[in-house]
Design an enzyme around this catalytic site. Structure first.
Site, mmCIF file in Angstrom:
data_model
loop_
_atom_site.group_PDB
_atom_site.id
_atom_site.type_symbol
_atom_site.label_atom_id
_atom_site.label_comp_id
_atom_site.label_asym_id
_atom_site.label_seq_id
_atom_site.Cartn_x
_atom_site.Cartn_y
_atom_site.Cartn_z
ATOM 1 N N LYS A 257 0.853 -1.207 0.000
ATOM 2 C CA LYS A 257 0.000 0.000 0.000
ATOM 3 C C LYS A 257 0.877 1.241 0.000
ATOM 4 O O LYS A 257 0.578 2.238 -0.668
ATOM 5 C CB LYS A 257 -0.934 -0.014 1.217
ATOM 6 C CG LYS A 257 -2.079 0.997 1.135
ATOM 7 C CD LYS A 257 -1.717 2.379 1.618
ATOM 8 C CE LYS A 257 -2.893 3.343 1.546
ATOM 9 N NZ LYS A 257 -2.542 4.699 2.004
ATOM 10 N N ASP A 273 -6.029 4.724 -15.704
ATOM 11 C CA ASP A 273 -6.961 3.883 -14.949
ATOM 12 C C ASP A 273 -6.206 3.255 -13.763
ATOM 13 O O ASP A 273 -5.533 2.243 -13.914
ATOM 14 C CB ASP A 273 -7.500 2.811 -15.907
ATOM 15 C CG ASP A 273 -8.494 1.871 -15.246
ATOM 16 O OD1 ASP A 273 -8.565 1.843 -14.000
ATOM 17 O OD2 ASP A 273 -9.187 1.148 -15.991
ATOM 18 N N HIS A 370 4.071 12.349 10.056
ATOM 19 C CA HIS A 370 2.708 12.649 9.588
ATOM 20 C C HIS A 370 2.059 13.738 10.427
ATOM 21 O O HIS A 370 1.087 14.327 10.008
ATOM 22 C CB HIS A 370 1.834 11.404 9.721
ATOM 23 C CG HIS A 370 1.960 10.467 8.560
ATOM 24 N ND1 HIS A 370 0.957 9.613 8.183
ATOM 25 C CD2 HIS A 370 2.957 10.244 7.694
ATOM 26 C CE1 HIS A 370 1.349 8.906 7.151
ATOM 27 N NE2 HIS A 370 2.563 9.263 6.842
HETATM 28 P P1 NDP Z 1 -8.984 4.070 -26.112
HETATM 29 O O1 NDP Z 1 -9.802 3.077 -26.798
HETATM 30 O O2 NDP Z 1 -9.619 5.329 -25.632
HETATM 31 O O3 NDP Z 1 -7.724 4.508 -26.980
HETATM 32 C C1 NDP Z 1 -7.020 3.658 -27.776
HETATM 33 C C2 NDP Z 1 -7.051 4.232 -29.157
HETATM 34 O O4 NDP Z 1 -6.125 5.327 -29.264
HETATM 35 C C3 NDP Z 1 -6.617 3.282 -30.229
HETATM 36 O O5 NDP Z 1 -7.628 2.399 -30.545
HETATM 37 C C4 NDP Z 1 -6.279 4.243 -31.361
HETATM 38 O O6 NDP Z 1 -7.492 4.616 -31.976
HETATM 39 C C5 NDP Z 1 -5.779 5.482 -30.623
HETATM 40 N N1 NDP Z 1 -4.332 5.688 -30.754
HETATM 41 C C6 NDP Z 1 -3.750 6.857 -31.150
HETATM 42 N N2 NDP Z 1 -2.413 6.729 -31.150
HETATM 43 C C7 NDP Z 1 -2.119 5.465 -30.776
HETATM 44 C C8 NDP Z 1 -0.899 4.748 -30.578
HETATM 45 N N3 NDP Z 1 0.288 5.325 -30.802
HETATM 46 N N4 NDP Z 1 -0.955 3.487 -30.145
HETATM 47 C C9 NDP Z 1 -2.132 2.894 -29.890
HETATM 48 N N5 NDP Z 1 -3.342 3.514 -30.059
HETATM 49 C C10 NDP Z 1 -3.338 4.796 -30.498
HETATM 50 O O7 NDP Z 1 -8.212 3.529 -24.867
HETATM 51 P P2 NDP Z 1 -7.767 2.092 -24.407
HETATM 52 O O8 NDP Z 1 -8.206 1.010 -25.309
HETATM 53 O O9 NDP Z 1 -6.316 2.202 -24.141
HETATM 54 O O10 NDP Z 1 -8.585 1.944 -23.071
HETATM 55 C C11 NDP Z 1 -8.191 2.625 -21.891
HETATM 56 C C12 NDP Z 1 -9.393 2.824 -21.009
HETATM 57 O O11 NDP Z 1 -10.255 1.708 -21.006
HETATM 58 C C13 NDP Z 1 -8.960 2.973 -19.572
HETATM 59 O O12 NDP Z 1 -8.751 4.321 -19.295
HETATM 60 C C14 NDP Z 1 -10.094 2.359 -18.781
HETATM 61 O O13 NDP Z 1 -10.826 3.367 -18.147
HETATM 62 C C15 NDP Z 1 -10.950 1.648 -19.775
HETATM 63 N N6 NDP Z 1 -11.269 0.235 -19.530
HETATM 64 C C16 NDP Z 1 -10.579 -0.565 -18.655
HETATM 65 C C17 NDP Z 1 -10.918 -1.900 -18.469
HETATM 66 C C18 NDP Z 1 -10.130 -2.746 -17.517
HETATM 67 O O14 NDP Z 1 -9.092 -2.353 -17.040
HETATM 68 N N7 NDP Z 1 -10.564 -3.970 -17.209
HETATM 69 C C19 NDP Z 1 -12.030 -2.492 -19.209
HETATM 70 C C20 NDP Z 1 -12.655 -1.589 -20.155
HETATM 71 C C21 NDP Z 1 -12.283 -0.277 -20.273
HETATM 72 P P3 NDP Z 1 -7.608 4.910 -33.543
HETATM 73 O O15 NDP Z 1 -7.421 3.599 -34.198
HETATM 74 O O16 NDP Z 1 -8.987 5.441 -33.698
HETATM 75 O O17 NDP Z 1 -6.542 5.903 -33.883
#
Ligand code: NDP
Length: 416
Positions: A257, A273, A370
């Site tokens: 922690k 996240d 603290h």
């Molecule tokens: P997003 O889907 O918001 O973003 C990813 C997108 O960013 C890609 O699909 C791509 O979209 C774009 N992108 C732009 N530049 C890049 C790059 N250099 N490399 C890769 N992708 C790029 O986010 P994540 O899929 O990362 O999801 C993160 C969020 O999901 C977390 O903040 C969380 O809150 C949530 N989440 C978490 C879960 C869990 O932990 N169990 C479950 C479900 C959701 P494009 O192809 O359009 O350019």
């Protein structure tokens, strides 16, 4: 549920506020506060948005990672965390700073299959590996243009009923939750058609043993000396504390922690996240079947040496990264430019935080350091104004058991 709450998410901001105010009996002043914290971008991030909940943000200074000194924005409600991160970083900087290496950066997901014969599934996936990777990539083709993509599939038998097909993906600069889930659903549909498999679920795993940062650092023993203990003694006591966190899950929980005090605060400041990071870290701490401390400390003749392997499944893009305006500013403050630098810095703060906590614990105890901030929180939460704080804290410090009653009594006296 009263029908007035139906389609709450569709209602305009003012209508939502009116409904909540009426239900909870909020005063105009309370409503004003909620309105003041309203932020247009935040409304695009979550559902049923009402306001922004402000948490304090500070900056840890002098966090030296791979030869560069960083400022690290940290968001936390806990007093002493940022002071400790700076303090631990100062000690580690005296030994040349923290070395951080991102061992790998893959995100995993799984398709859970019920009543599929394990050996048949394993053979099927081995035979169709290339095809399945192509199906995964075709469902989210842009990932290839970012230099990532699905990398491999494997099959694990969970028991006589359930089997997990595990997919590992290079998600580029993103954490990748959404893209992995898209890939897994595409693969599930294909598998259903191919094998008539009964698929229980298809989802990302937050177990992130392939998104691990290795951090290490050393502190010259002389730096650890206190008024009453030599650096050698303090160093040995930190080594002992580290050993106890390997032996005892009760201690390990608190040891970890302390690490997460820094890791979460930085993860939040970078718009990521933190539940995913928490989940990854604690499951990793229990990967041998016994829950253990994540960092270990040892001594050489001259130095205290710490190391830690920490999963940090985060992304530099995606999620709330672009939407929340402070995130970009925080990355600029931290001088980080990509996911790997962000992972390294977050893990480094965790190690520094751990060192400071252990040093305090084995020397003066955690409460002394603290105390000032705790007394300040106590005074503020019992109605003290900023200008009254020095007087109130001073008087609280004289008491054996400072508590809310004492604050109220002091305020009564000084306000006369
Ligand atoms: P997003 O889907 O918001 O973003 C990813 C997108 O960013 C890609 O699909 C791509 O979209 C774009 N992108 C732009 N530049 C890049 C790059 N250099 N490399 C890769 N992708 C790029 O986010 P994540 O899929 O990362 O999801 C993160 C969020 O999901 C977390 O903040 C969380 O809150 C949530 N989440 C978490 C879960 C869990 O932990 N169990 C479950 C479900 C959701 P494009 O192809 O359009 O350019």
């Amino acid at each position: 549920m009263d029908s007035k709450w139906n389609h709450f998410y569709k209602k305009p901001f003012q209508k939502r506020l009116d409904l909540i105010a009426e239900e909870a009996g909020l005063t105009p002043d309370q409503l004003d506060l909620i309105k003041q914290q309203f932020s247009q971008p935040s409304g695009q991030v979550i559902e049923n948005y009402v306001t922004d909940f402000g948490l304090p943000q500070g900056v840890a200074v002098g966090v030296v990672v791979n030869g560069h000194s960083h400022l690290v924005p940290m968001v936390t409600e806990e007093p002493s965390v940022i002071a400790a991160a700076s303090n631990g970083s100062r000690l580690l900087a005296a030994g040349g700073g923290i070395q951080a290496e991102v061992a790998s950066q893959l995100t995993g997901g799984q398709i859970i299959i019920k009543n599929g014969a394990f050996s048949q599934l394993r053979a099927f996936v081995a035979d169709h590996q290339a095809e399945m990777i192509e199906i995964a990539n075709d469902s989210h083709p842009s990932i290839l243009s970012y230099g990532g993509g699905a990398k491999r599939l494997s099959v694990r038998q969970l028991d006589s009923t359930f089997t997990s097909i595990d997919l590992m993906v290079d998600t580029g600069e993103a954490m990748g939750a959404n893209m992995i889930n898209t890939m897994l659903e595409a693969l599930s549909n294909w598998l259903r058609n191919q094998m008539n498999a009964e698929i229980t679920m298809a989802i990302l795993t937050n177990y992130a043993d392939e998104a691990v940062v290795h951090v290490s650092g050393k502190v010259p023993l002389a730096q650890l000396a206190t008024q009453s203990m030599s650096g050698q003694v303090v160093g040995q006591r930190i080594v002992d504390a580290s050993q106890v966190a390997q032996l005892d899950f009760r201690r390990a929980a608190t040891h970890n922690k302390g690490i997460m005090n820094g890791v979460d605060a930085a993860t939040i400041a970078f718009g990521n996240d933190w539940r995913a990071v928490e989940s990854a870290v604690h499951s990793y701490a229990a990967r041998t079947g016994a829950y253990k401390g994540l960092s270990t400390w040892q001594m050489s003749d001259k130095d205290l040496i710490g190391q830690m392997d920490l999963p940090v499944p985060i992304g530099f893009v995606g999620g709330a990264n672009k939407v929340l305006p402070l995130v970009a500013i925080n990355k600029q403050i931290a001088a980080i430019h990509n996911t790997q630098e962000e992972m390294a810095l977050i893990a480094a703060v965790g190690l520094a935080q751990n060192l400071a906590a252990l040093k305090a614990l084995v020397t003066e105890g955690i409460q002394k350091g603290h105390m000032n901030l705790q007394l300040k929180s106590l005074a503020l939460s019992n109605g003290a104004q900023d200008f009254e704080l020095p007087q109130v804290i001073n008087q609280l410090r004289q008491l054996k058991n400072p508590d809310s009653r004492a604050v109220k009594q002091i305020l009564k006296t000084i306000r006369r």
